[in-house]
Write a protein that holds these residues in place. Structure first.
Motif, PDB file in Angstrom:
ATOM      1  N   LYS A 287      -3.102  14.841  -4.034  1.00  0.00           N
ATOM      2  CA  LYS A 287      -3.127  15.221  -5.382  1.00  0.00           C
ATOM      3  C   LYS A 287      -1.345  15.614  -6.130  1.00  0.00           C
ATOM      4  N   LYS A 288      -0.516  15.844  -4.716  1.00  0.00           N
ATOM      5  CA  LYS A 288       0.102  15.507  -5.238  1.00  0.00           C
ATOM      6  C   LYS A 288       0.899  13.958  -5.226  1.00  0.00           C
ATOM      7  N   GLU A 289       0.251  13.303  -4.615  1.00  0.00           N
ATOM      8  CA  GLU A 289       1.085  11.649  -5.105  1.00  0.00           C
ATOM      9  C   GLU A 289       0.567  11.356  -6.323  1.00  0.00           C
ATOM     10  N   GLU A 290      -0.969  12.117  -6.822  1.00  0.00           N
ATOM     11  CA  GLU A 290      -0.900  11.697  -8.014  1.00  0.00           C
ATOM     12  C   GLU A 290      -0.044  12.367  -9.150  1.00  0.00           C
ATOM     13  N   GLU A 291       0.180  13.644  -9.146  1.00  0.00           N
ATOM     14  CA  GLU A 291       1.597  13.870  -9.928  1.00  0.00           C
ATOM     15  C   GLU A 291       2.564  13.350  -9.762  1.00  0.00           C
ATOM     16  N   ASN A 292       3.003  12.395  -8.736  1.00  0.00           N
ATOM     17  CA  ASN A 292       4.171  11.956  -8.532  1.00  0.00           C
ATOM     18  C   ASN A 292       4.186  10.906  -9.353  1.00  0.00           C
ATOM     19  N   GLY A 293       2.506  10.068  -9.100  1.00  0.00           N
ATOM     20  CA  GLY A 293       2.525   8.976 -10.099  1.00  0.00           C
ATOM     21  C   GLY A 293       2.571   7.610  -9.404  1.00  0.00           C
ATOM     22  N   LEU A 294       2.232   8.147  -7.798  1.00  0.00           N
ATOM     23  CA  LEU A 294       1.686   7.058  -6.865  1.00  0.00           C
ATOM     24  C   LEU A 294       0.109   6.740  -6.524  1.00  0.00           C
ATOM     25  N   ASN A 295       0.128   5.589  -6.304  1.00  0.00           N
ATOM     26  CA  ASN A 295      -1.167   5.587  -6.382  1.00  0.00           C
ATOM     27  C   ASN A 295      -1.472   5.116  -5.101  1.00  0.00           C
ATOM     28  N   SER A 296      -3.244   5.169  -4.675  1.00  0.00           N
ATOM     29  CA  SER A 296      -3.610   4.128  -3.163  1.00  0.00           C
ATOM     30  C   SER A 296      -3.122   3.216  -3.121  1.00  0.00           C
ATOM     31  N   TYR A 297      -2.587   1.926  -3.449  1.00  0.00           N
ATOM     32  CA  TYR A 297      -1.983   0.855  -2.936  1.00  0.00           C
ATOM     33  C   TYR A 297      -0.638   1.267  -2.346  1.00  0.00           C
ATOM     34  N   TYR A 298       0.261   2.264  -2.115  1.00  0.00           N
ATOM     35  CA  TYR A 298       1.417   2.344  -1.863  1.00  0.00           C
ATOM     36  C   TYR A 298       0.470   2.704  -0.359  1.00  0.00           C
ATOM     37  N   ASN A 299      -0.196   3.189   0.437  1.00  0.00           N
ATOM     38  CA  ASN A 299      -0.246   3.573   0.742  1.00  0.00           C
ATOM     39  C   ASN A 299      -2.194   2.888   2.052  1.00  0.00           C
ATOM     40  N   ASN A 300      -1.872   1.117   1.346  1.00  0.00           N
ATOM     41  CA  ASN A 300      -3.286   0.690   1.433  1.00  0.00           C
ATOM     42  C   ASN A 300      -2.834  -0.370   2.723  1.00  0.00           C
ATOM     43  N   LYS A 301      -3.720   0.091   3.384  1.00  0.00           N
ATOM     44  CA  LYS A 301      -3.350  -0.593   5.392  1.00  0.00           C
ATOM     45  C   LYS A 301      -3.125  -2.261   4.781  1.00  0.00           C
ATOM     46  N   THR A 302      -3.359  -2.806   3.913  1.00  0.00           N
ATOM     47  CA  THR A 302      -3.253  -4.716   4.162  1.00  0.00           C
ATOM     48  C   THR A 302      -1.988  -4.365   3.435  1.00  0.00           C
ATOM     49  N   THR A 303      -1.464  -3.561   2.300  1.00  0.00           N
ATOM     50  CA  THR A 303      -0.118  -3.268   1.618  1.00  0.00           C
ATOM     51  C   THR A 303       1.072  -3.589   3.145  1.00  0.00           C
ATOM     52  N   VAL A 304       0.701  -2.461   3.858  1.00  0.00           N
ATOM     53  CA  VAL A 304       1.487  -2.128   4.980  1.00  0.00           C
ATOM     54  C   VAL A 304       1.657  -3.457   6.073  1.00  0.00           C
ATOM     55  N   ILE A 305       1.062  -3.670   6.213  1.00  0.00           N
ATOM     56  CA  ILE A 305       1.051  -4.961   6.992  1.00  0.00           C
ATOM     57  C   ILE A 305       2.074  -5.680   7.070  1.00  0.00           C
ATOM     58  N   GLN A 306       1.068  -6.064   5.324  1.00  0.00           N
ATOM     59  CA  GLN A 306       2.420  -7.111   4.333  1.00  0.00           C
ATOM     60  C   GLN A 306       3.900  -7.106   4.595  1.00  0.00           C
ATOM     61  N   GLU A 307       4.128  -6.064   3.863  1.00  0.00           N
ATOM     62  CA  GLU A 307       5.459  -5.149   4.167  1.00  0.00           C
ATOM     63  C   GLU A 307       6.347  -5.354   5.797  1.00  0.00           C
ATOM     64  N   ALA A 308       4.962  -5.107   6.778  1.00  0.00           N
ATOM     65  CA  ALA A 308       5.882  -5.108   8.319  1.00  0.00           C
ATOM     66  C   ALA A 308       6.569  -6.803   8.169  1.00  0.00           C
ATOM     67  N   ARG A 309       6.930  -7.452   7.443  1.00  0.00           N
ATOM     68  CA  ARG A 309       7.993  -8.550   7.766  1.00  0.00           C
ATOM     69  C   ARG A 309       9.183  -7.402   7.276  1.00  0.00           C
ATOM     70  N   VAL A 310       9.355  -6.474   6.999  1.00  0.00           N
ATOM     71  CA  VAL A 310      10.895  -6.028   6.981  1.00  0.00           C
ATOM     72  C   VAL A 310      11.125  -6.212   8.008  1.00  0.00           C
ATOM     73  N   PHE A 311      10.893  -5.971   9.177  1.00  0.00           N
ATOM     74  CA  PHE A 311      11.373  -5.858  10.219  1.00  0.00           C
ATOM     75  C   PHE A 311      11.516  -6.835  11.287  1.00  0.00           C
ATOM     76  N   ASN A 312      11.373  -8.168  10.173  1.00  0.00           N
ATOM     77  CA  ASN A 312      12.079  -8.805  11.083  1.00  0.00           C
ATOM     78  C   ASN A 312      13.377 -10.137   9.899  1.00  0.00           C
ATOM     79  N   ASP A 313      13.633  -8.900   8.805  1.00  0.00           N
ATOM     80  CA  ASP A 313      15.040  -9.339   8.293  1.00  0.00           C
ATOM     81  C   ASP A 313      17.025  -9.283   8.822  1.00  0.00           C
TER      82      ASP A 313
END
Length: 940
Positions: free
Chosen positions: A11-37
């Protein structure tokens, strides 16, 4: 199309305007490329690692490939200098290691941060991650690191290593056991510890902050938390050695005053108190020493320790009165504490203690009355609950008036506690039933959930059953309740009760309107229950006018849209014309035990010879309809009303019923090839017989299984010695009589038995010489085995062992092994068996041995309990014995195995102060052998 697994946002995330995309497993895996920057952004990496750990904590799962990719992407951050990032890395790889592959490859990197010369801020994290990474076979290789870390002056390093050793113990017991000296040293640490940490405590404790370790800074720790962790590890290592645990408690306890204890951490002392309680439970011989320690801890400077010691004493089964009084005094002081948590803990403990020691708790009544108006309604609830259990009859009206004032302010959970306390009070002071029934009817009209409404209804049910004067009024209140009841289960139960009690009332017709309204207004389930209730009025009523009215109402039900309602109406209309049908389908109060029926049918289908004979339903035990409903709808009993329930008890599965145990035994025996020719098992012992003391190194219990031509003894054997293996384990049974009626067939031994594989089962089979007779016998039993020591380095037993024997308690085959408890309508069955085999004999029950070894006159209540235990039959009436009565009748019913049929027992008892109990035992059965069996059981 790729499938996406969405994590539910808070509920707190919804109040802050965060959606489920931010904590989506697929999104997290895709963003793991930051480890190679290059260069690496510590802020982005910490944020991503936090999201990975969050997903794992909320139950998200990664596949092996995904976890491995994230794991090794994370390890690329090991070389970064940001301390907060490095801590986040350790947390992530620790959580991902369970699903990833080849995690052992990072062992060297982790061990690099474990070195004494590495940064202090990394060492605890590296130690916690290492035990998740390494293989148990590698534990010996890192032993020196852990030993050094356990005794490190830095408390965070010491605690991390102790916790890791605790979790590593199940997989590498032999290695961790060698760390006992270091753990003991951590327990005995008496000085404050200093360690080098970051200048910013935030960068040390969490992921935030990017400050580096700029220089040494000495921080003092006074929590002694390492003692708590070290004590847990020591107990884990020594838990199989009761003497070692007892010695550890006495050494660390600090003597009777408790002042000399080396434990400075209150949580460690609380855990030591719990270990002392377990030792007292397992070994009553050390109770005196443990009570001295508990008495000393009642005077400790920590409130946590005081309460834990007081709670432990209050939960003891036979606590000495002087020690119990001191514990109650400590809890009484907490009642006036300004801390709400202490008041809640004290009232909760006193509420539980009031069940068994109401007189002792009554000393706190003045303080408890002051808490009725407490702002914390949870405290007020337990205070009023305790007062209800300890107050006298004169205070009932005043207490109920005070309760009514705040019932609307508390949750359903605490309303149930209050109602359950009223329920027990009804039975304690039956003359006050009017005010209590008024209170219950009032709260029944209030808003509330199913559990609350059920508790009120159950309380009224008990009043109807045990207090005759309030039956009419209570039934009227229940009739009004079902007019607006939204819970189908409660409506069905009340309708069943109205069908049972309504026809017995002086004016049965007044309940018909309420019942028929359910046929018109409710759902199909309630309508069917209402039809069954109406039928009971028609069958049991002597008023022909009422029966005609019931017939008219049931005829209207023949047009119902639900087939179950129509079928019931048609069946019951037919029973009005056929008296035997009415007896079988309406007046009969018993049903087959479904678990027992299923077990018998399964055995019948599997039996190769079953095709030659019909299924014998006469050997399936019955239970009352009320008991069947009770088992499904009433999980609690009056003995535990208002008692706090632990989370462990709530999470534990319910204990199996007697029929479920019989089914499990039948399946277990069917899997043994040697018993394939025996047919199906007829009955098994309802309880296991303990053949050894609870503190001995070998634990043996016995269960007896009766077949048509054989008796099989099942010995459950446990070996509690961790360094010893028993081979060729068997039980030798020697009959006491010179001409045994049972002839031994064979013994199925246990080939090997260790403390890890315990328990094992030894079967001993005997043939019954005369299948028509109920053979009684007694055996001397000896446990025989070959004992071998285990090599501590390899875990393998030595080649040479020695034969040994251990004397067990005697095993008897008695009447209870041939009788199955079964419900029956006693009056009609007793009359039916009038012309069959019967016997009557008189016995004098003059004295019984008390717990202290003295002979005391036996009471009627004790006689009832003994007869039920000896005969193993279903009590149908007379189990509730008034304390003032001198004349009493107990009725029992059962089924005799081997086609013996029904057996009924009527025990008429009279009590006199000079002669004890005189018992007239009347037996009626379908076979004379069964009558003789019952008389022999009681007479022997």
């Amino acid at each position: 199309m790729a499938s996406f697994t969405m994590a539910f946002p808070s509920k707190k995330e919804e109040e802050n305007g965060l959606n489920s995309y931010y904590n989506n497993k697929t999104t997290v895996i895709q963003e793991a490329r930051v480890f190679n920057d290059s260069p690496i952004s510590p802020r982005k990496c910490r944020a991503l690692l936090t999201r990975i750990v969050y997903l794992l904590y909320v139950g998200e799962t990664f596949s092996t490939q995904e976890a491995t990719t994230l794991f090794f992407g994370t390890t690329k951050l090991f070389q970064h200098k940001d301390s907060a990032l490095r801590q986040a890395v350790y947390l992530a790889i620790k959580e991902l290691s369970a699903a990833a592959e080849d995690v052992i490859m990072v062992t060297s990197s982790i061990m690099k941060d474990m070195q004494p010369n590495s940064e202090v801020i990394y060492r605890p994290n590296a130690i916690r991650a290492l035990y998740r990474i390494i293989d148990p076979s590698m534990a010996q290789g890192v032993e020196r690191f852990f030993k050094a870390a356990i005794v490190d002056r830095n408390p965070s390093i010491s605690s991390a290593s102790l916790l890791s050793a605790y979790h590593l113990f199940p997989a590498a017991k032999d290695v961790v056991k060698r760390w006992v000296n270091e753990a003991q040293e951590a327990v005995n640490a008496k000085t404050s510890s200093s360690f080098f940490g970051s200048a910013s405590s935030g960068s040390y404790l969490g992921f935030g902050g990017s400050s580096q370790v700029s220089g040494p800074q000495t921080l003092q720790s006074t929590s002694y938390i390492a003692q708590y962790h070290a004590l847990g590890l020591l107990y884990l290592i020594r838990q199989q050695d009761r003497m070692a645990v007892t010695k550890m408690i006495q050494q660390l306890g600090g003597g009777k005053s408790g002042a000399g204890t080396t434990l400075k951490n209150p949580m460690a002392l609380c855990m030591l108190i719990r270990y002392a309680a377990k030792v007292m439970e397992d070994d009553p011989n050390v109770q005196k020493q443990m009570l001295d320690l508990l008495e000393g801890w009642l005077r400790h400077k920590s409130d946590m320790v005081n309460f834990e010691a007081a709670r432990t004493i209050c939960e003891m089964k036979n606590a000495p009165q002087p020690v119990l009084a001191k514990a109650i005094s400590v809890l009484q002081l907490f009642l006036s504490s300004p801390k709400p948590v202490l008041k809640f803990a004290a009232t909760r403990t006193l509420a539980a203690l009031a069940l068994s020691h109401p007189t002792s708790v009554a000393a706190c009544n003045v303080d408890l009355e002051n808490l009725i108006a407490d702002q914390n309604r949870s405290v007020a609830t337990y205070a009023i609950t305790t007062l209800l259990k300890t107050g006298n009859e004169a205070s009932v009206d005043r207490l109920i008036k005070q309760i009514t004032g705040f019932m609307a302010e508390i949750s359903d959970e605490f309303k149930v506690i209050i109602v359950d306390a009223i329920r027990s009070l009804c039975l304690k002071f039956p003359t006050k039933h009017a005010s209590m029934l008024t209170f219950l009817s009032g709260v029944l009209r209030d808003e509330g959930g199913y559990d609350f409404k059920r508790a009120v209804v159950e309380a009224m049910f008990d009043m109807i059953k045990f207090i005759t004067d309030c039956k009419e009024q209570a039934l009227s209140h229940l009739c009004e309740f079902i007019e607006d009841c939204e819970f189908t289960k409660l409506s069905v139960r009340i309708l069943h009760l109205l069908g049972m009690e309504g026809p017995k009332s002086p004016q049965p017709a007044k309940y018909i309107r309420f019942i028929y309204n359910r046929v018109v207004l409710e759902n199909a389930t309630v309508r069917a229950a209402a039809v069954a209730s109406l039928a009971k009025f028609g069958v049991n009523s002597v008023d022909t006018g009422l029966r005609r009215s019931i017939t008219v109402l049931l005829n209207r039900c023949l047009d119902d849209v639900d087939d179950e309602v129509r079928d019931r109406a048609a069946l019951y209309l037919k029973t009005f014309e056929d008296k035997p049908l009415a007896t079988a389908y309406v007046k009969e109060e018993s049903v087959f035990s479904l678990a027992a029926l299923e077990a018998k049918l399964v055995a019948y289908v599997k039996d190769p010879s079953a095709a030659e004979q019909a299924f014998d339903v006469s050997e399936v035990p019955k239970i009352s309809r009320a008991q069947a409903a009770l088992e499904a709808a009433r999980p609690s009993t009056l003995d535990v009303i208002g008692a706090p329930v632990s989370k462990k008890a709530l999470d534990a599965p319910p204990p199996p019923s007697a029929a479920e145990k019989q089914s499990a035994y039948a399946q277990q025996l069917a899997d043994v090839p040697d018993f394939a020719s025996y047919g199906s098992v007829i009955s098994s012992s309802a309880t296991t017989t303990q053949l050894t003391e609870s503190e001995t190194e070998y634990q043996v219990t016995c269960v007896k299984h009766v077949f048509s031509e054989h008796i099989v003894f099942q010995f459950n054997i446990s070996n509690t010695l961790p360094d010893t293996v028993l081979e060729q384990v068997s039980v030798i049974m020697q009959p006491q009589s010179d001409e045994p009626a049972l002839k031994e067939d064979f013994i199925i031994p246990i080939l090997s038995l260790t403390s890890l594989t315990s328990p094992g089962i030894v079967y001993v089979s005997f043939t019954r010489a005369d299948q028509e007779q109920y053979t009684l016998a007694s055996f001397q039993c000896t446990l025989r085995f070959i004992s071998k020591e285990l090599d501590p380095s390899t875990g393998e037993p030595e080649e040479e062992g020695y034969e040994d024997e251990y004397q067990l308690e005697e095993v008897d085959v008695n009447a209870s092994d041939y009788i199955i408890p079964s419900y029956a309508t006693f009056g009609s069955e007793w009359d039916r068996l009038r012309s069959g085999p019967n016997a009557t004999e008189t016995f004098a029950l003059s004295a019984m041995e008390s717990l202290k070894g003295k002979l005391t006159l036996i009471s009627i209540a004790a006689a009832c309990d003994s007869i039920i235990e000896v005969l193993h039959m279903e009590p149908l009436g007379g189990t509730e014995v008034p304390t003032s009565t001198s004349v009493h009748t107990l009725q029992l019913s059962g089924l005799a195995t081997g086609g013996g049929g029904k057996v009924l027992v009527r025990c008429r008892m009279t009590y006199s102060r000079d002669q004890g109990v005189t018992l007239e035992l009347g037996v009626r059965a379908e076979r004379q052998e069964v009558c003789n069996l019952v008389l022999a059981a009681v007479g022997g």
